[in-house]
Scaffold this motif. Sequence first.
Motif, mmCIF file in Angstrom:
data_model
loop_
_atom_site.group_PDB
_atom_site.id
_atom_site.type_symbol
_atom_site.label_atom_id
_atom_site.label_comp_id
_atom_site.label_asym_id
_atom_site.label_seq_id
_atom_site.Cartn_x
_atom_site.Cartn_y
_atom_site.Cartn_z
ATOM 1 N N CYS A 227 0.797 -1.224 0.000
ATOM 2 C CA CYS A 227 0.000 0.000 0.000
ATOM 3 C C CYS A 227 0.834 1.282 0.000
ATOM 4 O O CYS A 227 0.269 2.377 -0.079
ATOM 5 C CB CYS A 227 -0.937 0.018 1.207
ATOM 6 N N SER A 228 2.139 1.160 0.090
ATOM 7 C CA SER A 228 2.974 2.362 0.133
ATOM 8 C C SER A 228 3.912 2.500 -1.065
ATOM 9 O O SER A 228 4.339 3.609 -1.393
ATOM 10 C CB SER A 228 3.800 2.395 1.424
ATOM 11 N N LEU A 229 4.231 1.392 -1.714
ATOM 12 C CA LEU A 229 5.135 1.456 -2.860
ATOM 13 C C LEU A 229 4.463 2.074 -4.070
ATOM 14 O O LEU A 229 3.236 2.042 -4.213
ATOM 15 C CB LEU A 229 5.636 0.052 -3.216
ATOM 16 N N SER A 230 5.268 2.625 -4.962
ATOM 17 C CA SER A 230 4.783 3.089 -6.263
ATOM 18 C C SER A 230 5.024 1.972 -7.269
ATOM 19 O O SER A 230 6.164 1.545 -7.479
ATOM 20 C CB SER A 230 5.540 4.357 -6.684
ATOM 21 N N TRP A 231 3.944 1.484 -7.886
ATOM 22 C CA TRP A 231 4.015 0.339 -8.788
ATOM 23 C C TRP A 231 3.980 0.836 -10.230
ATOM 24 O O TRP A 231 3.103 1.600 -10.618
ATOM 25 C CB TRP A 231 2.839 -0.608 -8.532
ATOM 26 N N LYS A 232 4.917 0.350 -11.033
ATOM 27 C CA LYS A 232 5.001 0.742 -12.453
ATOM 28 C C LYS A 232 4.137 -0.205 -13.291
ATOM 29 O O LYS A 232 4.198 -1.424 -13.132
ATOM 30 C CB LYS A 232 6.453 0.684 -12.922
ATOM 31 N N VAL A 233 3.351 0.377 -14.201
ATOM 32 C CA VAL A 233 2.526 -0.412 -15.112
ATOM 33 C C VAL A 233 3.414 -0.942 -16.232
ATOM 34 O O VAL A 233 4.029 -0.173 -16.969
ATOM 35 C CB VAL A 233 1.374 0.430 -15.689
ATOM 36 N N ASP A 234 3.469 -2.250 -16.352
ATOM 37 C CA ASP A 234 4.346 -2.886 -17.333
ATOM 38 C C ASP A 234 3.811 -2.695 -18.749
ATOM 39 O O ASP A 234 2.599 -2.610 -18.974
ATOM 40 C CB ASP A 234 4.457 -4.383 -17.027
ATOM 41 N N LEU A 235 4.735 -2.642 -19.707
ATOM 42 C CA LEU A 235 4.366 -2.472 -21.105
ATOM 43 C C LEU A 235 3.504 -3.629 -21.607
ATOM 44 O O LEU A 235 2.660 -3.447 -22.486
ATOM 45 C CB LEU A 235 5.635 -2.352 -21.958
ATOM 46 N N ASN A 236 3.687 -4.819 -21.047
ATOM 47 C CA ASN A 236 2.922 -5.996 -21.478
ATOM 48 C C ASN A 236 1.625 -6.107 -20.682
ATOM 49 O O ASN A 236 1.387 -7.081 -19.962
ATOM 50 C CB ASN A 236 3.761 -7.264 -21.312
ATOM 51 N N SER A 237 0.772 -5.102 -20.823
ATOM 52 C CA SER A 237 -0.522 -5.068 -20.159
ATOM 53 C C SER A 237 -1.611 -4.950 -21.209
ATOM 54 O O SER A 237 -1.420 -4.304 -22.248
ATOM 55 C CB SER A 237 -0.599 -3.889 -19.177
ATOM 56 N N ASN A 238 -2.766 -5.557 -20.942
ATOM 57 C CA ASN A 238 -3.859 -5.541 -21.914
ATOM 58 C C ASN A 238 -5.185 -5.808 -21.205
ATOM 59 O O ASN A 238 -5.264 -5.702 -19.975
ATOM 60 C CB ASN A 238 -3.600 -6.574 -23.018
ATOM 61 N N ARG A 239 -6.209 -6.193 -21.970
ATOM 62 C CA ARG A 239 -7.525 -6.443 -21.381
ATOM 63 C C ARG A 239 -7.525 -7.667 -20.461
ATOM 64 O O ARG A 239 -8.393 -7.801 -19.606
ATOM 65 C CB ARG A 239 -8.569 -6.640 -22.491
ATOM 66 N N GLY A 316 3.690 0.933 -19.640
ATOM 67 C CA GLY A 316 5.047 1.406 -19.833
ATOM 68 C C GLY A 316 5.324 2.788 -19.291
ATOM 69 O O GLY A 316 6.484 3.233 -19.331
ATOM 70 N N ARG A 317 4.306 3.479 -18.758
ATOM 71 C CA ARG A 317 4.541 4.847 -18.293
ATOM 72 C C ARG A 317 3.936 5.123 -16.917
ATOM 73 O O ARG A 317 4.606 5.677 -16.046
ATOM 74 C CB ARG A 317 3.976 5.855 -19.297
ATOM 75 N N ASP A 318 2.673 4.790 -16.711
ATOM 76 C CA ASP A 318 1.969 5.206 -15.505
ATOM 77 C C ASP A 318 2.410 4.410 -14.283
ATOM 78 O O ASP A 318 2.953 3.305 -14.389
ATOM 79 C CB ASP A 318 0.463 5.063 -15.694
ATOM 80 N N THR A 319 2.154 5.005 -13.114
ATOM 81 C CA THR A 319 2.428 4.341 -11.847
ATOM 82 C C THR A 319 1.170 4.345 -10.983
ATOM 83 O O THR A 319 0.244 5.147 -11.201
ATOM 84 C CB THR A 319 3.571 5.023 -11.073
ATOM 85 N N ILE A 320 1.146 3.447 -9.992
ATOM 86 C CA ILE A 320 -0.010 3.262 -9.111
ATOM 87 C C ILE A 320 0.457 3.242 -7.667
ATOM 88 O O ILE A 320 1.490 2.648 -7.345
ATOM 89 C CB ILE A 320 -0.716 1.917 -9.387
ATOM 90 N N ARG A 321 -0.339 3.846 -6.808
ATOM 91 C CA ARG A 321 -0.271 3.578 -5.375
ATOM 92 C C ARG A 321 -1.636 3.055 -4.951
ATOM 93 O O ARG A 321 -2.662 3.645 -5.304
ATOM 94 C CB ARG A 321 0.088 4.832 -4.572
ATOM 95 N N PHE A 322 -1.649 1.959 -4.217
ATOM 96 C CA PHE A 322 -2.899 1.367 -3.769
ATOM 97 C C PHE A 322 -3.290 1.920 -2.403
ATOM 98 O O PHE A 322 -2.436 2.113 -1.526
ATOM 99 C CB PHE A 322 -2.780 -0.154 -3.693
ATOM 100 N N ARG A 323 -4.572 2.167 -2.235
ATOM 101 C CA ARG A 323 -5.088 2.647 -0.948
ATOM 102 C C ARG A 323 -6.165 1.691 -0.461
ATOM 103 O O ARG A 323 -7.141 1.434 -1.178
ATOM 104 C CB ARG A 323 -5.669 4.059 -1.082
ATOM 105 N N GLU A 324 -5.987 1.176 0.742
ATOM 106 C CA GLU A 324 -6.973 0.246 1.291
ATOM 107 C C GLU A 324 -8.218 1.001 1.762
ATOM 108 O O GLU A 324 -8.119 2.044 2.424
ATOM 109 C CB GLU A 324 -6.393 -0.547 2.456
ATOM 110 N N VAL A 325 -9.394 0.479 1.417
ATOM 111 C CA VAL A 325 -10.659 1.028 1.892
ATOM 112 C C VAL A 325 -11.472 -0.111 2.494
ATOM 113 O O VAL A 325 -11.236 -1.288 2.202
ATOM 114 C CB VAL A 325 -11.462 1.705 0.758
ATOM 115 N N ASP A 326 -12.438 0.258 3.342
ATOM 116 C CA ASP A 326 -13.334 -0.755 3.885
ATOM 117 C C ASP A 326 -14.617 -0.814 3.048
ATOM 118 O O ASP A 326 -14.784 -0.069 2.068
ATOM 119 C CB ASP A 326 -13.646 -0.490 5.360
ATOM 120 N N PHE A 327 -15.534 -1.673 3.446
ATOM 121 C CA PHE A 327 -16.756 -1.878 2.667
ATOM 122 C C PHE A 327 -17.575 -0.598 2.564
ATOM 123 O O PHE A 327 -18.085 -0.255 1.496
ATOM 124 C CB PHE A 327 -17.596 -2.995 3.298
#
Length: 349
Positions: A227-239, A316-327
Amino acid sequence: MAGTSESSDGAITDVPEATERPVALEVLEPGVQTTVQDYPGRRGLQAKGFFPAGPVDHFAFRVANRLVGNEPGAAGLEIPMGRFRVRFGFHGVVALTGADGARPTLNGEPMPTWEAVEVSPGDMIACGIAKGPGFRLYLALSGGIDVPEVLGSRATYTMGGIGGLDGRALARGDRLHLAAEGVGRTRRLRLPQSLRPGYANDWEIEVMRGPHADPGFLTQQDWRDFCSLSWKVDLNSNRVGTRLNAHRFTWARDSGGVAGGHPSNVLDGSYPLGGINTNGDVPVILGPDGPTSGGFTVIATVVHAALWKIGQLRPGRDTIRFREVDFDEAMALTKHVEYALDPAHLEDL
């Protein structure tokens, strides 16, 4: 075509003219993987081996349909990365939503997004590469695209080769037909700026932990890292799935036991849409064409109201940070999305 026929008693009778479906558009440039989709796709068939398909960004897709007077689930087009051109064959309205930077044009003139525009036979829409932020565009036509339903949906399921137009991405020269009730519709609507989604290159995406999280699979520090790391979106991503950069978790167990040697191994089980599947050290966010089951942990699941963000992640470019939420927060986020989709909040042009 009208004609005549001879009955068994020799009488000549008129044969009524067949009603032909209006041609919606002809594809001049198909883009990378443009597909026909509908929302919510094929729900309820996961036990039979089918993920739902449908748009990766359900919000932009549903808005586009609302803008042209359709129900949110009418069939339209998903256009990854742009570079797309079509010629229309009907008089009605269309709307383009989604990624920024594609510079769409109607007959060579700049075309607005997030609002309906009127088209006539022979008109052409073109867009360049969507430079972003965002990655996917959505095109809705008044009445919706009329392709056969397969297992209750018109959505293209790329993994199974069903739905849409012959179960495949569109190709140059393809012609799609229109539901007749969309012909001649001219009311133009716009989504207010205040209700449009904010696209970014660095995203925050809301998740709920599990079904395979701490303490049985991850350590508490693993979850904090997730939940704290910045995750890189890999170029090999699709539907099928959005791959992220590899990360070596500590894990709360030494192995998968009877399921396999790596701690990420589990006995085969069902995967949720938006589940973050961890295959060894590589997390993958499962998309609408993903696998229905498998033998790897799902350490978190993207909540429904945030799934649209997955559709706008640029490989290949964007990054993600995940945030935990409850119901409760997940449900509040869903209400926020549904508020923007209420036709009462659209502006007349």
